[in-house]
Design an enzyme around this catalytic site. Structure first.
Site, PDB file in Angstrom:
ATOM      1  N   HIS A  18      59.208  48.779-110.011  1.00  0.00           N
ATOM      2  CA  HIS A  18      59.320  47.083-110.976  1.00  0.00           C
ATOM      3  C   HIS A  18      59.366  46.211-110.824  1.00  0.00           C
ATOM      4  CE1 HIS A  18      58.985  50.203-113.889  1.00  0.00           C
ATOM      5  NE2 HIS A  18      57.771  50.231-114.559  1.00  0.00           N
ATOM      6  N   LYS A  42      58.599  56.382-130.021  1.00  0.00           N
ATOM      7  CA  LYS A  42      59.138  56.768-129.472  1.00  0.00           C
ATOM      8  C   LYS A  42      60.322  56.400-129.084  1.00  0.00           C
ATOM      9  CE  LYS A  42      57.012  55.428-124.751  1.00  0.00           C
ATOM     10  NZ  LYS A  42      56.450  55.018-124.172  1.00  0.00           N
ATOM     11  N   ARG A  91      49.128  50.281-110.389  1.00  0.00           N
ATOM     12  CA  ARG A  91      48.797  51.407-109.239  1.00  0.00           C
ATOM     13  C   ARG A  91      48.271  51.857-108.997  1.00  0.00           C
ATOM     14  NH1 ARG A  91      52.894  55.335-112.441  1.00  0.00           N
ATOM     15  NH2 ARG A  91      51.268  54.304-113.931  1.00  0.00           N
ATOM     16  N   SER A 129      57.977  55.975-114.253  1.00  0.00           N
ATOM     17  CA  SER A 129      58.895  56.006-114.895  1.00  0.00           C
ATOM     18  C   SER A 129      59.051  57.837-116.023  1.00  0.00           C
ATOM     19  CB  SER A 129      58.828  55.374-115.988  1.00  0.00           C
ATOM     20  OG  SER A 129      59.284  53.687-115.284  1.00  0.00           O
TER      21      SER A 129
END
Length: 155
Positions: A18, A42, A91, A129
């Site tokens: 990041h 979440k 990615r 993450s």
């Protein structure tokens, strides 16, 4: 007119991948706003306030970087912040498929916003993450993947 980009995400945690996107984004934009989205569905692993503080510290020498949290549609936040760009890192092709749909919806909500995708630097591509959370949860050292040092113990 200032070129402001919103870099949205849950950043739970904020990784060196990041950080790389933000630093590269600073070459394209006058300001990068790191927006930590709140997701009521979440539960965070790292507390939001702690992550905001750690990110702010990591970018303390970069006046063109600002950190905020939000509980709204990303496109609405971009409009409120005067950001006409959304900055996203990719990615792999799986990330692209996911991000492509989101970028279309963001344009629907806020027609003036453009999503800019930066390909993650190869040496940082394996970092996510969720992997960092799993390593940390089971007591593994994760500082080499983060642009700051964690002081708390695994949850």
């Amino acid at each position: 007119m200032k070129r402001i980009a919103l870099f949205p995400g849950s950043f739970d945690p904020f990784t060196k991948g990041h950080e790389d996107i933000v630093l590269r984004g600073l070459r394209l934009f006058d300001e990068v706003v790191i927006g930590i989205g709140r997701n009521a569905r979440k539960e965070r692993y790292f507390p939001l306030e702690q992550m905001m503080h750690l990110i702010e510290e990591a970018f303390r020498h970069y006046p063109a970087v600002r950190v905020m949290s939000y509980d709204d549609l990303t496109a609405n936040v971009a409009r409120k912040e005067g950001a006409t760009f959304l900055l996203r890192g990719l990615r792999n092709t799986t990330d692209f498929e996911y991000e492509n749909g989101i970028s279309q919806v963001n344009r629907y909500v806020y027609e003036e916003v453009e999503t800019v995708f930066l390909i993650t630097s190869p040496h940082l591509a394996p970092i996510s993450s969720s992997i960092i959370r799993d390593l940390h949860r089971y007591g593994q050292q994760v500082d080499e993947f983060l642009p700051y040092k964690l002081v708390n113990q695994p949850a």
